[in-house]
Scaffold this active site. Sequence first.
Site, PDB file in Angstrom:
ATOM      1  N   GLU A 132       0.862  -1.198   0.000  1.00 53.44           N
ATOM      2  CA  GLU A 132       0.000   0.000   0.000  1.00 53.44           C
ATOM      3  C   GLU A 132       0.893   1.240   0.000  1.00 53.44           C
ATOM      4  OE1 GLU A 132      -1.677   0.843   3.847  1.00 53.44           O
ATOM      5  OE2 GLU A 132      -3.342   2.013   3.035  1.00 53.44           O
ATOM      6  N   CYS A 170      -5.212  -2.690   2.895  1.00 52.77           N
ATOM      7  CA  CYS A 170      -4.950  -2.481   4.311  1.00 52.77           C
ATOM      8  C   CYS A 170      -6.137  -2.688   5.241  1.00 52.77           C
ATOM      9  CB  CYS A 170      -4.323  -1.104   4.529  1.00 52.77           C
ATOM     10  SG  CYS A 170      -3.449  -1.020   6.074  1.00 52.77           S
ATOM     11  N   ASN A 180      -0.002  -0.647   5.635  1.00 57.71           N
ATOM     12  CA  ASN A 180       0.877   0.169   6.493  1.00 57.71           C
ATOM     13  C   ASN A 180       0.245   0.110   7.880  1.00 57.71           C
ATOM     14  OD1 ASN A 180       2.912   2.283   4.875  1.00 57.71           O
ATOM     15  ND2 ASN A 180       1.276   1.461   3.619  1.00 57.71           N
TER      16      ASN A 180
END
Length: 323
Positions: free
Chosen positions: A47, A172, A197
Amino acid sequence: MSRMLTVGAAQFGPVSRTETRQDVVNRLLDLLRQGHARGCQLVVFTEAALTAFFPHWLITDEAELDGWFEREMPSPVTQPLFDEAARLGVGFHLGYAELAWEGGEKRRYNSAILVDQRGRILGKYRKIHLPGYDSPQPEQPFQNLEKRYFAVGDLGFRAWPAFGGMVGVCICNDRRWPETYRALALQGAEMVLLGYNTPLHNPALPSSDPLANFHNHLCMQAGAYQNGLWVVGVAKAGLEEGVMQIGQSCIIAPSGEIVAMTATLEDELVTARCDLDLATLYRAKLWNFARNRRIEHYGLITEQRGEERGKGPSPDDPAHEES
Ligand code: ING
């Protein structure tokens, strides 16, 4: 019958805020070439791979904010990645911050693309589940301002015919919501690709910090098993601009087993030979949606907030700040 697809999970270590797009593309090219050398037909990047995860800090200047976004994809600086993909015959997934002009309006999305082995974009996804806040939380050690910087994705969950099967994409926080995998599985997805993340510390729920890696795998393994899917989850890992992010990027089989996992918090490629027909097998033997799923019998009511049913704190209770 086996439809084998060799996949690489290309974990990224930290990207500093001073690193140029060129620097990052060089790191991506290196991982793509490693994947080629190890027989991959598909390499999955993370990401927001092109930059540091800037939602972790408050940016008030619009021009500065726009500097973290890509206005075109490919762009001159990212074109070499597409060219190398075509030269090597290796497709890839790439997450990035997208700035689009739609109907004369500037729109910002947390996006990801799927690129085939000839370097052509097969599809694009825009992140739907945006965690964090739309205003800074001064008491927190770092921010998550995705609700401030990104619009909710407007392309829905999609699976595309690719790499000999059906491949879907999410991003994510999407991976934590069971609906994500089900929505993709109902479209026939046999493999779901995602980047993340994920800070080790969750300021909204610090008690969950010791479980950050467990929760990361729990949601992806459950999604894989309960929907008969391969899941490839790829981290931006390590200490990035003061925020420690988890790694443990992995490739998960429809059985729910982790068949490959990174061992560092740096740029690291792990690969697996994935039999897409395992998805077919689990769907036929365990998750026959048509024969066994009876949604009309679930007694589903329209979702109501807890407080409307006289339960839970009222939404205007300041202590009940949702993330
Ligand atoms: N990051 C995190 C994620 O969903 C988060 C936010 C962390 C949510 C920990 C819940 C717990 O992995 C992004 N970018 O979505």
